[in-house]
Scaffold this active site. Structure first.
Site, PDB file in Angstrom:
ATOM      1  N   LYS A  95     -37.615 -69.814  33.362  1.00  0.00           N
ATOM      2  CA  LYS A  95     -37.966 -69.948  34.775  1.00  0.00           C
ATOM      3  C   LYS A  95     -36.920 -69.358  35.722  1.00  0.00           C
ATOM      4  O   LYS A  95     -37.238 -68.888  36.805  1.00  0.00           O
ATOM      5  CB  LYS A  95     -38.184 -71.428  35.127  1.00  0.00           C
ATOM      6  N   GLU A 117     -43.230 -75.994  43.500  1.00  0.00           N
ATOM      7  CA  GLU A 117     -43.898 -77.023  42.711  1.00  0.00           C
ATOM      8  C   GLU A 117     -43.232 -77.039  41.340  1.00  0.00           C
ATOM      9  O   GLU A 117     -42.601 -76.064  40.945  1.00  0.00           O
ATOM     10  CB  GLU A 117     -45.376 -76.669  42.543  1.00  0.00           C
ATOM     11  N   SER A 384     -39.326 -70.082  24.897  1.00  0.00           N
ATOM     12  CA  SER A 384     -39.235 -70.058  26.357  1.00  0.00           C
ATOM     13  C   SER A 384     -38.222 -71.046  26.927  1.00  0.00           C
ATOM     14  O   SER A 384     -37.705 -70.837  28.019  1.00  0.00           O
ATOM     15  CB  SER A 384     -40.616 -70.330  26.960  1.00  0.00           C
TER      16      SER A 384
HETATM   17  C1  LIG Z   1     -42.836 -73.871  32.528  1.00  0.00           C
HETATM   18  C2  LIG Z   1     -42.638 -73.607  31.106  1.00  0.00           C
HETATM   19  C3  LIG Z   1     -43.631 -72.987  30.329  1.00  0.00           C
HETATM   20  C4  LIG Z   1     -44.999 -72.644  30.853  1.00  0.00           C
HETATM   21  O1  LIG Z   1     -45.015 -71.755  31.904  1.00  0.00           O
HETATM   22  P1  LIG Z   1     -45.440 -70.230  31.733  1.00  0.00           P
HETATM   23  O2  LIG Z   1     -45.500 -69.742  33.126  1.00  0.00           O
HETATM   24  O3  LIG Z   1     -46.742 -70.197  31.025  1.00  0.00           O
HETATM   25  O4  LIG Z   1     -44.370 -69.572  30.953  1.00  0.00           O
HETATM   26  C5  LIG Z   1     -43.343 -72.681  29.017  1.00  0.00           C
HETATM   27  N1  LIG Z   1     -42.156 -73.015  28.467  1.00  0.00           N
HETATM   28  C6  LIG Z   1     -41.197 -73.634  29.173  1.00  0.00           C
HETATM   29  C7  LIG Z   1     -39.913 -73.979  28.487  1.00  0.00           C
HETATM   30  C8  LIG Z   1     -41.402 -73.952  30.506  1.00  0.00           C
HETATM   31  O5  LIG Z   1     -40.436 -74.579  31.188  1.00  0.00           O
END
Ligand SMILES: *Cc1c(COP(=O)(O)O)cnc(C)c1O
Length: 404
Positions: A95, A117, A384
Site C-alpha cells: 500500500k 478509507e 503483498s
Molecule cells: C489491502 C491489501 C490487499 C488487497 O488490496 P489490493 O488492492 O487488491 O491489493 C492485499 N494484501 C494486503 C497485504 C493488503 O494490505
C-alpha cells in the site's frame, strides 16, 4: 489482443472496454478532472518521478527482494516458486507504493489535509505514515467491525497522528468507510486530497493507482530475468480492489507466455453473502464511482460479503481486472478462509515468513498449482504484505484448523 490490453487502456474517459469510467455526484466531477490533469502532468515530469523514486528507495525500502522459496518448492514438488517480498516494505504491505505517490501529488496540488478509507488498516497505516512524514493533517475512515478485528493497525494510525473515524453504517466494513470518505471529500474539497487505496473508484484512480503499483511487476520482471534468464510461467496475486495484483501483472501483459491468476476471497464457500469473490457470484454494476463486477442482489442492492481477511472483503473489483477477465488475459479463482489459513501456517513453518491473510490466498492457490506444473516451470507469488496484523485473529482460529 495483448497489445490492446497493455498499451491503450484506459481510454481518455477512464474506460477499460465497458468497465471503469466516472460515476460520481456533480460536485466531484471538477475535482476528479483536476486530479486527472495534475496526475498526468506529474507522471511525465522527471522531477516528480525522481522525487518518488527517491522516497520509494530511501524511505519505503525498494526494491523488494524476489526470493526463491526453496523449502516450499521442495515440499510441493513442482514448479520453482519465487516470492515478491512486498511484505518487507516499510509499514508492511504494498500500500505504501501508492500512498507515497499520491501524497507527493497532493503536495504538488497544494493540499494540506489527507483523507483515506481503510479495510484491514494497511492502507490507513500507509496513509497516516506518509501524512506524518510530510506534515499533513490526516483522517482515516474505517468500518467499526474492521477497527475491532484490526485493532493493532488502529493503534498504529493513532500513534502516527491520524484521526481514526469508525464507521457504524451498514455492514461496518470497507464499503461504508469509502462512502464516508467520499462524503468528507465533497465537503472539504479545497484543502483535501483523498488517497484511495486500491485500483478502484472513479477515473483517474484505477489507472493512477495501477501506475503507482506497477513498480512491483517492473522489478519482478528484471529480477526473474536476472536470476533465471527467462520470464516466469505463472504469476499469482490476491485480489481485493486489485492493486497489488495489477501492479504485478501489468508489466507482463504483453508476454503471451506468462499466465496470470488473480485469487479472490472465497470465504466460507460460494454462497450468497458468505464470500467476496466478485467473479464467482458478481454481475455488472456501478458502485462507488466505477462500473465493474459487483456482488449485488436482483434489485441492485449491494450484498454483504465475508472473508477472514479484511483487505479482500469488498463487494466490487477494480475495472481493469473486469476487463482482463472478459478478455481472457487473466484467470480469476478463489481461495476459501480455510485454505488461506492453512497456507498462512504452511508459509510460516516452511519459509519463516508470516504472510498477511490477504497474501495467504495467493499462497493457497500456489499450493494447488505448483504440484501440477513441471519442475522446469517458474511461479512468482506476490507476497503483498506481512501477517503481524493478523496473528491474534489466526491464533484464535488455528486451534481448530491447524494443518498437521
Ligand atoms: C489491502 C491489501 C490487499 C488487497 O488490496 P489490493 O488492492 O487488491 O491489493 C492485499 N494484501 C494486503 C497485504 C493488503 O494490505
Amino acid at each position: 489482443m495483448s497489445s490492446v490490453v497493455a498499451e491503450n487502456l484506459p481510454d481518455a474517459h477512464g474506460h477499460f472496454g465497458q468497465f471503469g469510467g466516472r460515476y460520481v455526484p456533480e460536485t466531484l466531477m471538477n475535482p476528479l478532472q483536476e486530479l486527472e490533469e495534475e496526475y498526468f502532468r506529474a507522471q511525465h515530469d522527471p522531477e516528480f518521478q525522481r522525487e518518488l523514486n527517491y522516497y520509494l528507495k530511501e524511505f519505503c525500502g525498494r526494491p523488494t527482494p524476489l526470493y526463491f522459496a526453496e523449502r516450499l518448492t521442495k515440499e510441493l514438488g513442482g514448479a520453482k516458486i519465487y516470492l515478491k517480498r512486498e511484505d518487507l516494505l516499510h509499514t508492511g504491505a504494498h500500500k505504501i507504493n501508492n500512498a507515497m505517490g499520491q501524497i507527493l501529488l497532493a503536495k504538488r496540488m497544494g493540499k494540506t489535509r489527507i483523507i483515506a478509507e481503510t479495510g484491514a488498516g494497511q492502507h490507513g497505516v500507509a496513509t497516516a505514515t506518509v501524512s506524518a512524514m510530510f506534515g499533513m493533517k490526516c483522517v482515516i475512515y474505517m468500518g467499526a467491525v474492521d477497527c475491532e478485528r484490526q485493532i493493532l493497525n488502529v493503534y498504529r494510525m493513532k500513534m502516527l497522528g491520524a484521526e481514526v473515524v469508525p464507521v457504524h453504517a451498514g455492514q461496518k466494513t470497507l464499503k461504508e468507510a469509502v462512502n464516508e470518505a467520499m462524503r468528507d471529500w465533497v465537503t472539504n474539497i479545497r484543502s483535501t486530497h483523498y488517497i484511495l487505496g486500491t485500483a478502484y473508484g472513479a477515473h483517474p484512480y484505477p489507472v493512477m493507482v495501477r501506475n503507482f503499483q506497477r513498480v512491483i511487476g517492473d522489478e519482478a520482471r528484471a529480477q526473474i530475468l536476472e536470476k533465471e534468464k527467462r520470464l516466469p510461467d505463472l504469476l499469482l496475486a490476491c485480489v481485493g480492489g486489485g492493486s497489488n495484483a495489477i501492479g504485478l501483472f501489468y508489466p507482463f501483459l504483453e508476454d503471451a507466455g506468462v499466465k496470470m491468476v488473480g485469487v479472490e476471497a472465497g470465504g466460507e464457500g460460494i454462497f450468497p453473502e458468505r464470500h467476496a469473490a466478485r467473479f464467482q457470484g458478481g454481475s455488472l454494476g456501478v458502485l462507488q464511482g466505477t462500473r465493474s463486477y459487483i456482488l449485488q442482489d436482483e434489485f441492485g442492492q449491494i450484498q454483504s460479503t465475508h472473508s477472514v481477511s479484511a483487505g479482500l472483503d469488498y463487494a466490487a473489483v477494480g475495472p481493469e481486472h473486469a476487463f482482463l477477465r472478459d478478455a481472457s488475459r487473466v484467470e480469476y479463482t478463489y481461495a476459501t478462509d480455510e485454505k488461506a489459513l492453512a497456507a498462512f501456517m504452511k508459509l510460516a513453518r516452511l519459509e519463516g515468513i508470516i504472510p498477511a491473510l490477504e497474501s495467504a490466498h495467493a499462497v493457497a492457490e500456489c499450493m494447488v498449482r505448483s504440484p501440477k506444473l513441471g519442475k522446469d516451470k517458474l511461479i512468482i507469488v506476490n507476497l503483498s504484505g506481512r501477517g503481524d496484523k493478523d496473528v491474534a485473529q489466526v491464533a484464535d482460529k488455528v486451534k481448530l484448523e491447524m494443518p498437521r
